[in-house]
Design an enzyme around this catalytic site. Structure first.
Site, PDB file in Angstrom:
ATOM      1  N   ASP A   7      53.935   2.906  33.399  1.00 25.22           N
ATOM      2  CA  ASP A   7      53.508   3.390  31.966  1.00 25.22           C
ATOM      3  C   ASP A   7      52.862   4.847  32.133  1.00 25.22           C
ATOM      4  O   ASP A   7      51.672   4.946  32.658  1.00 25.22           O
ATOM      5  CB  ASP A   7      52.635   2.598  31.334  1.00 25.22           C
ATOM      6  CG  ASP A   7      52.328   2.929  30.084  1.00 25.22           C
ATOM      7  OD1 ASP A   7      53.315   3.516  29.291  1.00 25.22           O
ATOM      8  OD2 ASP A   7      51.190   2.870  29.602  1.00 25.22           O
ATOM      9  N   GLU A  68      58.771   4.472  31.325  1.00 24.48           N
ATOM     10  CA  GLU A  68      58.573   4.476  29.792  1.00 24.48           C
ATOM     11  C   GLU A  68      59.420   5.704  29.477  1.00 24.48           C
ATOM     12  O   GLU A  68      58.586   6.895  29.768  1.00 24.48           O
ATOM     13  CB  GLU A  68      57.356   4.337  29.381  1.00 24.48           C
ATOM     14  CG  GLU A  68      57.316   4.361  27.728  1.00 24.48           C
ATOM     15  CD  GLU A  68      56.022   4.133  26.980  1.00 24.48           C
ATOM     16  OE1 GLU A  68      55.516   5.245  26.592  1.00 24.48           O
ATOM     17  OE2 GLU A  68      55.420   3.145  26.794  1.00 24.48           O
ATOM     18  N   ASP A 141      47.349  -0.007  29.539  1.00 24.79           N
ATOM     19  CA  ASP A 141      48.577   0.564  30.406  1.00 24.79           C
ATOM     20  C   ASP A 141      49.023  -0.125  31.586  1.00 24.79           C
ATOM     21  O   ASP A 141      50.180   0.035  31.719  1.00 24.79           O
ATOM     22  CB  ASP A 141      47.719   2.002  30.965  1.00 24.79           C
ATOM     23  CG  ASP A 141      46.716   2.833  30.009  1.00 24.79           C
ATOM     24  OD1 ASP A 141      47.592   3.719  29.527  1.00 24.79           O
ATOM     25  OD2 ASP A 141      45.784   2.572  29.943  1.00 24.79           O
TER      26      ASP A 141
END
Length: 188
Positions: A7, A68, A141
């Protein structure tokens, strides 16, 4: 399949390793965050993220890195930092020949919770349940990195079948444009 989920972020880059296959219980191998000081020079922050990701790759030896996909937000500086951290993760994986998969936030949310509009708390709760953890990983996160890995493990078989179908269709289309009569050996 062992997947490192990333992330991306400049201050907190979530990382998590999940192992398993679609349709079976998954196992979390590790979760954490690569942190950089907000007041450090950008180049130094990117090097710190690279070093952190390299350590995770060395330690856990993933088969795939799921990152991501950066999407446009209102805060351009946040998007730039996220995109830069994302590029570092992709570079580290590519340097080692590890495939990289990009997943949008809504894809990840839909895969893990059933809704592409789920909030951080819902994602954290489902990650906790799916990986049989005693509490949601902190910060968010870290939970998001695990969610990326879960999403990839669950979506990879379907994506592979789709790619095969597209390749087959393209092959059939090429043959349809240039048919040969088997008996005569010449175009019709």
């Amino acid at each position: 399949m062992r997947v490192l989920g990333v992330d991306p972020g400049l201050t907190r880059c979530g990382v998590g390793v999940v192992e398993g296959v679609a349709g079976r219980p998954l196992t979390m191998l590790a979760v954490g965050v690569v942190r950089t000081p907000a007041d450090a020079e950008l180049g130094h922050r990117l090097v710190a993220i690279e070093q952190g990701i390299e350590e995770w790759l060395d330690r856990h030896r993933p088969e795939v890195v799921a990152v991501e996909r950066v999407f446009s937000q209102h805060n351009v500086s946040t998007v730039m930092g996220t995109a830069q951290a994302s590029a570092v993760a992709m570079l580290c994986a590519a340097r080692r020949g590890i495939p990289v998969a990009l997943h949008t936030p809504s894809e990840v949310k839909a895969a893990v919770t059933g809704s592409g509009r789920a909030d951080k708390a819902q994602v954290g709760a489902m990650v906790t349940r799916l990986l049989r953890l005693s509490a949601p990983p902190k910060p968010a996160d870290a939970a998001d990195a695990l969610a990326l890995a879960i999403c990839h493990i669950w979506r990879a078989p379907a994506q592979s079948r789709l790619q095969q179908a597209v390749a087959q269709h393209a092959q059939h289309a090429r043959h349809a444009q240039h048919p040969l009569h088997a008996s005569k050996g010449r175009p019709s």
